[in-house]
Write an enzyme that holds these catalytic residues in place. Sequence first.
Site, PDB file in Angstrom:
ATOM      1  CD  GLU A 100       2.211   8.527  14.652  1.00 29.31           C
ATOM      2  OE1 GLU A 100       1.909   7.997  15.744  1.00 29.31           O
ATOM      3  OE2 GLU A 100       3.384   8.582  14.241  1.00 29.31           O
ATOM      4  CG  ASN A 120      -6.048  -6.072   6.676  1.00 28.71           C
ATOM      5  OD1 ASN A 120      -5.069  -5.946   7.417  1.00 28.71           O
ATOM      6  ND2 ASN A 120      -6.225  -5.341   5.598  1.00 28.71           N
ATOM      7  NE  ARG A 166      -1.330   2.801   5.523  1.00 35.38           N
ATOM      8  CZ  ARG A 166      -1.992   1.882   4.806  1.00 35.38           C
ATOM      9  NH1 ARG A 166      -1.968   1.907   3.495  1.00 35.38           N
ATOM     10  NH2 ARG A 166      -2.684   0.927   5.395  1.00 35.38           N
ATOM     11  CB  VAL A 195     -12.080  -8.115   0.974  1.00 35.87           C
ATOM     12  CG1 VAL A 195     -13.183  -9.140   0.795  1.00 35.87           C
ATOM     13  CG2 VAL A 195     -10.850  -8.767   1.607  1.00 35.87           C
ATOM     14  NE  ARG A 225      -1.228  -4.427   8.675  1.00 33.73           N
ATOM     15  CZ  ARG A 225      -1.980  -3.649   7.900  1.00 33.73           C
ATOM     16  NH1 ARG A 225      -3.125  -4.068   7.459  1.00 33.73           N
ATOM     17  NH2 ARG A 225      -1.556  -2.450   7.579  1.00 33.73           N
ATOM     18  CE1 TYR A 280      -8.376   3.955  11.118  1.00 39.84           C
ATOM     19  CE2 TYR A 280      -6.439   2.616  10.635  1.00 39.84           C
ATOM     20  CZ  TYR A 280      -7.756   2.714  11.033  1.00 39.84           C
ATOM     21  OH  TYR A 280      -8.460   1.568  11.363  1.00 39.84           O
TER      22      TYR A 280
END
Length: 320
Positions: free
Chosen positions: A152, A179, A147, A193, A282, A150
């Site tokens: 960093e 999100n 990941r 979703v 989150r 994206y």
Amino acid sequence: MKHYSLQKRSLVTGGAGFLGSHLCEQLLKDGCSVLCVDNFFTGARRNIEHLLGHPSFELLRHDITFPLYVEVDEIYNLACPASPVHYQFDPVQTTKTSVVGAVNMLGLAKRTKARILQASTSEVYGDPSVHPQPESYWGNVNPIGPRSCYDEGKRCAETLFFDYRRQHRMDIRVVRIFNTYGPRMHPRDGRVVSNFIVQALNGEDITIYGDGTQTRSFCYVDDLIDGMVRMMNNEADFIGPVNIGNPVEFTMLELAQAVLELTRSNSRIVYRELPHDDPRQRQPDIALAREHLKWEPRVALKSGLERTIEYFRQLLQIGR
Ligand code: NAD
Ligand code: UDP
Ligand code: UDP
């Protein structure tokens, strides 16, 4: 170059994407002239087709990792694939888009004296050890994982924005988007979703990664665009970073159940392996947005999901 029109000229990079297309639409409603720049990696013509005849809308196929010379008054920098499936497809290009793309757009903003807003992300917090996440939290990010291109890349883009401000006194804004979902999400981008809705509508198994107890907080696209435009237009010298997202938190299992109910689908829930470095939880702390932008989300998950389900139902019928 002097311009003689009173219309504000807005550049939206990534304008044919999910969020970008909604932003272009809003800016046109607000009376701006909009230049939409996109390389169509994850964006789609269908997202902006209805805007092509608008006298104040212009589309340019261009990759922001290359320099761009145009005359504008403000820049919304949204270009970057946002779903894990897409940003990990060509991770080097993802970092280039975030970092080299940011340098080019900052260079453009510097020359034209445009205000520039960066679409940053909650991923700058990584797998957070502070909950909910305030902007003052520096994050817990793996610099070498799948990941990282994206996370960093987006962190470095924030650094560039603040260094251009310190070095060149530029007029910047940084929003950290949590999100977000809604119509025009890519049907196969792997985000939760869109995955759940498409699976439910097709009668396929609903794939929960891990045990489904991990949480996310989902913001409906209209609320997000409202927050982003408020941030661009706030004249109080509040430059961010500011969290924009919906603080109501759900587990992935709760989301799956909500989608099943609203689609009246008979799909089964199945469990799949949890991806590497998948954040446990989150939730945005939106105190700063409330205070400085007088903003908070208004669309509840159920009503946002209903509108999104309707969009995917039509999309699947047309077969595009
Ligand atoms: P998206 O993939 O639908 O849109 C991104 C757009 O950028 C696409 O149209 C794509 O073709 C374009 N693009 C990619 N690389 C480019 C390049 N090098 N040059 C020109 N165009 C390029 O994703 P989205 O959800 O609309 O996300 C938009 C922005 O918001 C991204 O920067 C993303 O990181 C950020 N963001 C989104 C979310 C979310 O939940 N949707 C969350 C956090 C941050
Ligand atoms: N740039 C651009 N459009 C412009 C001005 C600059 O794309 O209108 C790009 C250019 O490629 C440059 C980068 O932005 O390399 C950074 O510009 P800056 O002025 O900060 O740096 P310099 O040109 O001094 O390297
Ligand atoms: N997820 C899931 N099933 C899917 C797609 C995603 O359970 O079909 C999970 C994923 O593992 C993560 C959460 O849903 O815990 C949100 O994933 P998404 O890719 O939408 O966003 P991000 O991880 O970037 O927040």
